[in-house]
Motif scaffolding. Structure first.
Motif, PDB file in Angstrom:
ATOM      1  N   ASP A  28       0.873  -1.249  -0.047  1.00 31.43           N
ATOM      2  CA  ASP A  28       0.149  -0.181  -0.050  1.00 31.43           C
ATOM      3  C   ASP A  28       1.082   1.238   0.235  1.00 31.43           C
ATOM      4  OD1 ASP A  28       0.910  -0.152   2.297  1.00 31.43           O
ATOM      5  OD2 ASP A  28      -1.240  -0.311   3.240  1.00 31.43           O
ATOM      6  N   ALA A  29       2.395   1.088  -0.381  1.00 33.60           N
ATOM      7  CA  ALA A  29       2.998   2.617  -0.844  1.00 33.60           C
ATOM      8  C   ALA A  29       1.965   3.397  -1.281  1.00 33.60           C
ATOM      9  CB  ALA A  29       4.394   1.775  -1.248  1.00 33.60           C
ATOM     10  N   GLU A  30       2.983   4.836  -1.073  1.00 32.13           N
ATOM     11  CA  GLU A  30       2.090   6.018  -2.141  1.00 32.13           C
ATOM     12  C   GLU A  30       2.333   5.616  -3.451  1.00 32.13           C
ATOM     13  OE1 GLU A  30       1.783  10.481  -2.173  1.00 32.13           O
ATOM     14  OE2 GLU A  30       2.506   9.497  -0.713  1.00 32.13           O
ATOM     15  N   ARG A  31       3.861   5.460  -3.430  1.00 31.64           N
ATOM     16  CA  ARG A  31       4.113   4.737  -4.958  1.00 31.64           C
ATOM     17  C   ARG A  31       5.314   4.102  -4.993  1.00 31.64           C
ATOM     18  NH1 ARG A  31       7.169  10.398  -8.262  1.00 31.64           N
ATOM     19  NH2 ARG A  31       6.770   8.915  -9.973  1.00 31.64           N
ATOM     20  N   HIS A  32       4.743   2.918  -6.456  1.00 31.91           N
ATOM     21  CA  HIS A  32       5.227   1.920  -5.952  1.00 31.91           C
ATOM     22  C   HIS A  32       7.071   1.688  -6.971  1.00 31.91           C
ATOM     23  CE1 HIS A  32       2.766  -1.071  -3.858  1.00 31.91           C
ATOM     24  NE2 HIS A  32       1.787   0.353  -4.512  1.00 31.91           N
ATOM     25  N   GLU A  33       6.737   2.241  -7.677  1.00 31.14           N
ATOM     26  CA  GLU A  33       8.282   2.620  -8.970  1.00 31.14           C
ATOM     27  C   GLU A  33       8.170   4.184  -9.505  1.00 31.14           C
ATOM     28  OE1 GLU A  33       7.421  -0.570 -11.166  1.00 31.14           O
ATOM     29  OE2 GLU A  33       5.794   0.278 -12.516  1.00 31.14           O
ATOM     30  N   VAL A  34       9.225   4.412  -9.688  1.00 29.27           N
ATOM     31  CA  VAL A  34       9.367   5.803 -10.552  1.00 29.27           C
ATOM     32  C   VAL A  34      10.448   5.552 -11.355  1.00 29.27           C
ATOM     33  CG1 VAL A  34      10.662   8.452  -9.737  1.00 29.27           C
ATOM     34  CG2 VAL A  34       9.532   6.817  -7.763  1.00 29.27           C
ATOM     35  N   LYS A  35      10.520   6.324 -12.400  1.00 25.47           N
ATOM     36  CA  LYS A  35      10.795   5.992 -13.942  1.00 25.47           C
ATOM     37  C   LYS A  35      11.460   6.926 -14.345  1.00 25.47           C
ATOM     38  CE  LYS A  35       8.797   6.403 -18.774  1.00 25.47           C
ATOM     39  NZ  LYS A  35       7.735   5.837 -19.474  1.00 25.47           N
ATOM     40  N   ASP A  36      12.225   7.416 -14.684  1.00 30.21           N
ATOM     41  CA  ASP A  36      13.744   7.756 -15.036  1.00 30.21           C
ATOM     42  C   ASP A  36      14.186   6.538 -15.656  1.00 30.21           C
ATOM     43  OD1 ASP A  36      15.718   9.550 -14.759  1.00 30.21           O
ATOM     44  OD2 ASP A  36      16.666   9.448 -13.346  1.00 30.21           O
ATOM     45  N   HIS A  37      14.853   7.507 -17.442  1.00 31.32           N
ATOM     46  CA  HIS A  37      15.287   7.291 -18.628  1.00 31.32           C
ATOM     47  C   HIS A  37      16.783   7.934 -18.457  1.00 31.32           C
ATOM     48  CE1 HIS A  37      11.883   4.686 -20.088  1.00 31.32           C
ATOM     49  NE2 HIS A  37      12.196   3.849 -19.223  1.00 31.32           N
TER      50      HIS A  37
END
Length: 323
Positions: free
Chosen positions: A108-117
């Protein structure tokens, strides 16, 4: 390319792979996770489950395994399995960079993954992946490229990826979203010193979302190996949620809705590897029956009626809860 090992495999499942998105972390968007995983989703429980699935897949002829930096501890679990089986030298190992796992083993995390290319993200995650998989890594893919991704225009990043390719690593990309076809075509145009940079593409294609098909055919014709993900539409094509047309065809074949759904993908002439995202060994066994499904023209026509408009499909996917 490492996928030549798949082409020479003798089992009917050589073109089916196993993706670890659903079992490398406690939370994901697939429907039915409570039934699949139960309450015990600790690190060791999922490590054991991953190893059981890898053992079952390998025993049944699967030779491609797919992880990612953002799939929780998937790379770690896969690396442990490989180290415990030094004689397993005929598999192809792929992973992905571009997303960072941020859920801290929570559902139940606020964000499970963060995108960065960015180039910096690539360099950091390449070191992290190499520390786990070392020289067992065959394929490294940019995770979820979209038409606006900076990874398509960053020349310095392209040079570093080409350098990795020169060292023997296959470089690829995956796509997501309603503009997958545009992203694929843009990536096909990326070159370094006049040579195409990418050798594989991994895209979503299933009975509900077929919009990437023509671009994937172009990628295949250009010499890329095509990997298909989300053939089960994150559980929407599993028996518990399947539309009536799919249930009807499955009953006619005597096999599961999942096998029929994956067979729809396997029958595409450009599909090189089709991923199972199974979370249990029973699901995996049922998924692998896809290789035995022989759809009639009438059945194919009826299943074609399931296709959704891409924007609608991806909007619904975006509403699936992490659980």
């Amino acid at each position: 390319m490492p996928f030549a090992r798949l082409a020479t495999a003798t089992t009917p499942t050589c073109h089916l792979g196993l993706g670890l998105a659903a079992i490398g972390r406690p939370g994901y968007i697939n429907l039915g996770r409570s039934d699949d995983l139960g309450e015990n989703r600790g690190v060791e429980a999922l490590r054991t489950r991953t190893h059981e699935l890898l053992d079952a897949a390998y025993a049944q002829g699967v030779r491609y395994f797919d992880a990612a930096r953002s799939y929780g501890r998937s790379e770690e679990f896969l690396a442990d399995w490989l180290k415990a089986r030094p004689d397993v030298d005929d598999v192809v190992i792929g992973s992905k960079w571009g997303y960072t796992y941020t859920a801290d083993w929570s559902t139940d995390a606020e964000r499970h993954e963060v995108k960065d290319h960015s180039l910096a993200a690539y360099e950091r995650q390449r070191v992290e992946t190499e520390a786990l998989l070392g020289d067992r890594l065959d394929l490294y893919q940019i995770h979820s490229v979209t038409p606006e991704s900076p990874a398509l225009t960053d020349k310095e990043l392209h040079a570093r990826l080409a350098e990795a390719a020169g060292g023997g690593l296959t470089v690829g990309f995956s796509t997501s979203g309603p503009a997958q076809a545009d992203a694929i075509r843009a990536a096909l145009a990326v070159t370094v010193d006049g040579e195409p940079l990418f050798r594989t593409v991994q895209s979503t294609y299933n009975a509900l979302e077929t919009s990437a098909g023509p671009a994937l055919a172009e990628a295949h014709d250009a010499g890329l190996t095509v990997i298909v993900k989300e053939g089960m539409a994150n559980g929407r094509l599993a028996a518990a949620h399947a539309p009536e047309a799919l249930r009807s065809v499955a009953e006619e074949t005597g096999l599961g809705c999942d096998a029929v759904a994956l067979a729809v993908v396997l029958r595409q002439p450009w599909a090189g590897v089709v991923l199972s995202g199974a979370a249990t060994t029973a699901q995996l066994a049922s998924n692998l029956h896809a290789a035995a499904v022989d759809l009639t023209d009438d059945q194919v026509s009826r299943l074609a009626g399931l296709v959704e408009e891409p924007g609608t499909y991806w909007e619904r996917r975006g509403q699936l809860p992490w659980h």
